[in-house]
Write a protein that holds these residues in place. Structure first.
Motif, short mmCIF file in Angstrom:
data_model
loop_
_atom_site.label_atom_id
_atom_site.label_comp_id
_atom_site.label_asym_id
_atom_site.label_seq_id
_atom_site.Cartn_x
_atom_site.Cartn_y
_atom_site.Cartn_z
N UNK A 1 52.28 36.26 -22.40
CA UNK A 1 53.33 35.25 -22.55
C UNK A 1 53.42 34.25 -21.42
N UNK A 2 52.49 34.30 -20.47
CA UNK A 2 52.49 33.33 -19.37
C UNK A 2 51.93 32.00 -19.88
N UNK A 3 52.66 30.90 -19.67
CA UNK A 3 52.15 29.57 -20.09
C UNK A 3 51.07 29.09 -19.12
N UNK A 4 49.88 29.62 -19.27
CA UNK A 4 48.83 29.42 -18.28
C UNK A 4 48.47 27.94 -18.09
N UNK A 5 48.44 27.18 -19.17
CA UNK A 5 48.11 25.76 -19.04
C UNK A 5 49.17 25.02 -18.23
N UNK A 6 50.42 25.32 -18.52
CA UNK A 6 51.52 24.67 -17.79
C UNK A 6 51.48 25.04 -16.31
N UNK A 7 51.17 26.30 -16.02
CA UNK A 7 51.09 26.76 -14.63
C UNK A 7 50.00 26.00 -13.89
N UNK A 62 43.27 35.21 -16.53
CA UNK A 62 43.96 34.17 -17.31
C UNK A 62 44.23 34.61 -18.74
N UNK A 63 43.25 35.24 -19.37
CA UNK A 63 43.42 35.64 -20.77
C UNK A 63 44.51 36.71 -20.91
N UNK A 64 44.51 37.68 -20.01
CA UNK A 64 45.55 38.72 -20.06
C UNK A 64 46.93 38.11 -19.80
N UNK A 65 46.99 37.16 -18.87
CA UNK A 65 48.27 36.51 -18.59
C UNK A 65 48.76 35.73 -19.80
N UNK A 66 47.85 35.04 -20.48
CA UNK A 66 48.23 34.26 -21.67
C UNK A 66 48.75 35.18 -22.77
N UNK A 67 48.07 36.31 -22.97
CA UNK A 67 48.51 37.25 -24.00
C UNK A 67 49.83 37.91 -23.64
N UNK A 111 55.56 31.68 -9.04
CA UNK A 111 54.58 32.30 -8.16
C UNK A 111 53.91 33.49 -8.82
N UNK A 112 54.70 34.32 -9.50
CA UNK A 112 54.12 35.48 -10.20
C UNK A 112 53.17 35.02 -11.30
N UNK A 113 53.52 33.94 -11.97
CA UNK A 113 52.65 33.39 -13.01
C UNK A 113 51.34 32.89 -12.41
N UNK A 114 51.42 32.29 -11.23
CA UNK A 114 50.20 31.80 -10.56
C UNK A 114 49.26 32.95 -10.27
N UNK A 115 49.78 34.03 -9.69
CA UNK A 115 48.93 35.19 -9.38
C UNK A 115 48.36 35.81 -10.65
N UNK A 116 49.21 35.94 -11.66
CA UNK A 116 48.76 36.57 -12.91
C UNK A 116 47.66 35.75 -13.57
N UNK A 117 47.84 34.43 -13.60
CA UNK A 117 46.84 33.56 -14.22
C UNK A 117 45.54 33.58 -13.44
N UNK A 118 45.63 33.58 -12.13
CA UNK A 118 44.42 33.61 -11.32
C UNK A 118 43.68 34.93 -11.40
#
Length: 324
Positions: free
Chosen positions: A199-205, A192-197, A182-189
């Protein structure tokens, strides 16, 4: 002050629902009866399940226009499977088909870098055609008694679809609010670029969110099919817009990064209450669409204005800190 505004914003849809309930209770003596309220919840269950998956996708800043067609296609596949296989096998096939559709959507959006609007619009067309092809445009009857109970049975005096809706909202609400995913979902939304940098696996999310959306569309298809004892190849037509409307009315931002499951369930109930209330008041079906459209427009305008107000207070607070 900004924290207070955030709380009021989160509760906005709840106040709207309560206000609608009060107005309709006054306008019609039939609205507030237990049987009618159960009917509202039952009628809302399908849209609500679609809206749960859509919430994850929209918080990510994407959109899934294929959920209605996914419902139709998976319902047809499930009904055809149930002619020759046990109930559990048919349900697994249906959920699996929905998950595969979501997987394809997710891959198109992340790996092929297609806009989600285009990818899911194309998938909607493909699935609508496939649903008509596998059924030859005819309804597919379901005589499996155990499967029919999904849509027709009662537990503790409450329809089973309402229980399913409640369990799904609780489970996925906790998934969104209390887990790393859930935290990854919010971070990616949110970025997205900051979340990816970070370490969030944005594509997988994103792929996982689309898989959830497709799977829940299949579950919604079970309810419609079980209630009617028939799988209609066009059963989900237009429901994708209902689901998106429920999410928006519930306060989830189309820009991504903000929203919650409570708002979504309240948004779905608002649409259900409006439908039910207008029917009780004998409002023309043509005007009902007008009313729902105006409600969606008002929800978006309220969201934009609330965002402006929050931003103004945030800037004011920041300025005060800097100058103090």
């Amino acid at each position: 002050m900004s924290r207070t505004l955030q709380i009021l914003s989160n509760l906005r849809s709840v106040w709207v629902l309560l206000a609608l309930g009060v107005v309709l209770s006054i306008a019609s003596s039939h609205f507030a009866t237990s049987n009618n309220l159960l009917n509202v919840a039952l009628a809302t269950s399908v849209t609500a399940l679609l809206a749960v998956g859509q919430t994850f996708v929209i918080i990510l800043g994407e959109i899934d226009l294929s959920v209605g067609a996914t419902l139709s296609f998976t319902a047809a596949i499930t009904a055809l499977t149930l002619r020759h296989q046990p109930t559990l096998v048919g349900m697994v096939v249906g959920i699996g088909a929905g998950a595969v559709v979501g997987l394809v959507n997710g891959v198109l959006v992340t790996k092929m870098r297609l806009p989600s609007f285009i990818a899911t619009l194309a998938m909607m067309s493909v699935l609508a055609g496939l649903a008509l092809q596998v059924t030859q445009g005819n309804p597919v009857g379901v005589s499996d008694y155990s499967f029919q109970n999904i849509g027709q049975a009662y537990a503790a005096g409450i329809p089973v679809p309402v229980w399913i809706m409640a369990v799904v909202f609780l489970a996925f609400g906790l998934l969104l609010a209390r887990t790393r995913f859930g935290r990854f979902v919010y971070a990616t939304g949110d970025n997205e670029e900051a979340a990816r940098l970070s370490g969030v696996p944005t594509h997988t999310v994103k792929i996982a969110a689309f898989v959830l959306s497709g799977s829940l569309a299949a579950l919604a298809g079970f309810i419609i099919t079980a209630r009617l004892s028939t799988a209609e190849p066009t059963a989900g037509t237009g429901l994708e817009l209902e689901a998106i409307a429920a999410v928006i009315i519930g306060g989830t931002s189309l820009a991504g990064g903000r929203g919650d499951m409570l708002g979504t369930v309240v948004g779905a109930l608002i649409l259900g209450v409006i439908d039910n209330g207008l029917n009780l008041l004998n409002v023309s079906p043509f005007l009902q669409s007008v009313v729902k459209g105006l409600v969606i427009l008002a929800a978006v305008l309220l969201d934009r204005n609330a965002a402006v107000v929050r931003g103004w207070f945030t800037r004011t607070t920041t300025t005060e800190r800097v100058t103090s």
